[in-house]
Design an enzyme around this catalytic site. Structure first.
Site, PDB file in Angstrom:
ATOM      1  N   HIS A 184       2.609   9.265   1.987  1.00 13.37           N
ATOM      2  CA  HIS A 184       2.834   8.658   0.670  1.00 13.37           C
ATOM      3  C   HIS A 184       3.580   9.622  -0.254  1.00 13.37           C
ATOM      4  O   HIS A 184       3.434  10.848  -0.153  1.00 13.37           O
ATOM      5  CB  HIS A 184       1.497   8.280   0.025  1.00 13.37           C
ATOM      6  CG  HIS A 184       0.773   7.198   0.767  1.00 13.37           C
ATOM      7  ND1 HIS A 184       1.241   5.904   0.842  1.00 13.37           N
ATOM      8  CD2 HIS A 184      -0.398   7.214   1.475  1.00 13.37           C
ATOM      9  CE1 HIS A 184       0.405   5.159   1.555  1.00 13.37           C
ATOM     10  NE2 HIS A 184      -0.602   5.945   1.954  1.00 13.37           N
ATOM     11  N   CYS A 250       8.346   6.814   0.575  1.00  9.16           N
ATOM     12  CA  CYS A 250       8.948   5.821  -0.311  1.00  9.16           C
ATOM     13  C   CYS A 250       9.846   6.486  -1.348  1.00  9.16           C
ATOM     14  O   CYS A 250       9.716   7.673  -1.644  1.00  9.16           O
ATOM     15  CB  CYS A 250       7.861   5.018  -1.021  1.00  9.16           C
ATOM     16  SG  CYS A 250       6.950   3.908   0.085  1.00  9.16           S
TER      17      CYS A 250
END
Length: 276
Positions: A184, A250
């Site tokens: 993440h 991301c």
């Protein structure tokens, strides 16, 4: 000689409606001519090649047939032309996607042979256990992840922001092929393990430790930021002739409604050293 009186020009009040409207009509006519010229120029401009392939087919039979777009030189195409190779990254260098058909970037350091695949008869399955990236101060554990019901690659739990995930159906880091590790970029509590992944550049080092005691060092060869709707699947997951690794997180714009980012940051690296 009798002096003839001069003809007086009619005042605004004395002019006819047509006389008062004439200047405006002339201006409108001029602008209309400019508009026609602009439309003509735009219709003559060649289509821009954005790397996405042929133009879409027409919706009706009477429309213009499908055409392959004219390739525009880089200096004339600006930001509409995607580069043919993955960029090297670096300080203050914007990350952009490469064309979908572009291959993985070339190795930035001499390549070493891949580690032979572990024997299937082994009782304990070898797996990656830790990843270290000195430049961005990453020192994180690795756990296995797989695909979810929608066929999307799973990620570590959001509750464990410092954890990374290895796609267990990809090659073991150090073995032949591309090994996939994700993490993440952030959680609701703040930055996560790959928060600074976009800072990596060609030549940076990545170390992956394995449960069999082997340590693999990968050298970054390139980095890109690609939209999730145009993810370069073949470039990331396709077969390679040596041992490589992909780090994925991301990037782009965060959508507060869907709680997802628009893009992915992808780091490409090749095995350059091994020990153990």
């Amino acid at each position: 000689m009798t002096e003839q009186p001069m003809t007086e020009q009619p005042t605004t009040e004395q002019r006819t409606p047509m006389q008062r409207a004439l200047p405006g009509l002339l201006i409108a006519g001029s602008l209309g001519g400019v508009g026609i010229v602009m439309v003509t120029l735009l219709s003559l401009a060649p289509p821009v090649d954005d790397g996405s392939g042929p133009l879409a087919a027409p919706a009706a039979a009477h429309e213009t047939p499908t055409m392959v777009p004219t390739k525009v030189p880089m200096e004339n195409a600006g930001a509409f032309v995607l580069p043919a190779t993955v960029g090297p990254g670096g300080k203050d260098v914007p990350l952009t996607p490469a064309r979908l058909e572009a291959p993985p970037p070339l190795a930035a350091a001499p390549v070493v042979p891949a580690i032979p695949k572990a024997r299937k008869k082994s009782t304990a399955k070898v797996r990656p256990t830790r990843i270290k990236i000195p430049k961005i101060k990453v020192n994180a554990s690795i756990r296995s992840v797989t695909l979810d019901k929608q066929g999307k690659l799973g990620t570590p739990p959001l509750s464990k922001a410092g954890l990374t995930g290895w796609y267990r159906h990809s090659p073991l880091p150090g073995e032949l092929g591309p090994s996939i590790i994700n993490g993440h970029v952030s959680t609701r509590r703040g930055p996560a393990v790959f928060d600074r992944l976009r800072e990596l550049a060609k030549g940076d080092q990545i170390y992956v430790y394995r449960s069999d005691g082997k340590v693999t060092r990968f050298t970054v060869s390139g980095i890109e930021q690609a939209g999730k709707n145009t993810f370069p699947t073949k470039r990331v997951y396709g077969n390679t002739t040596n041992s490589q690794i992909r780090l994925i997180t991301c990037g782009g714009v965060y959508n507060k409604t869907t709680h997802h980012y628009t893009d992915n940051i992808i780091v490409y690296a090749t095995l350059s050293k091994k020990k153990g």
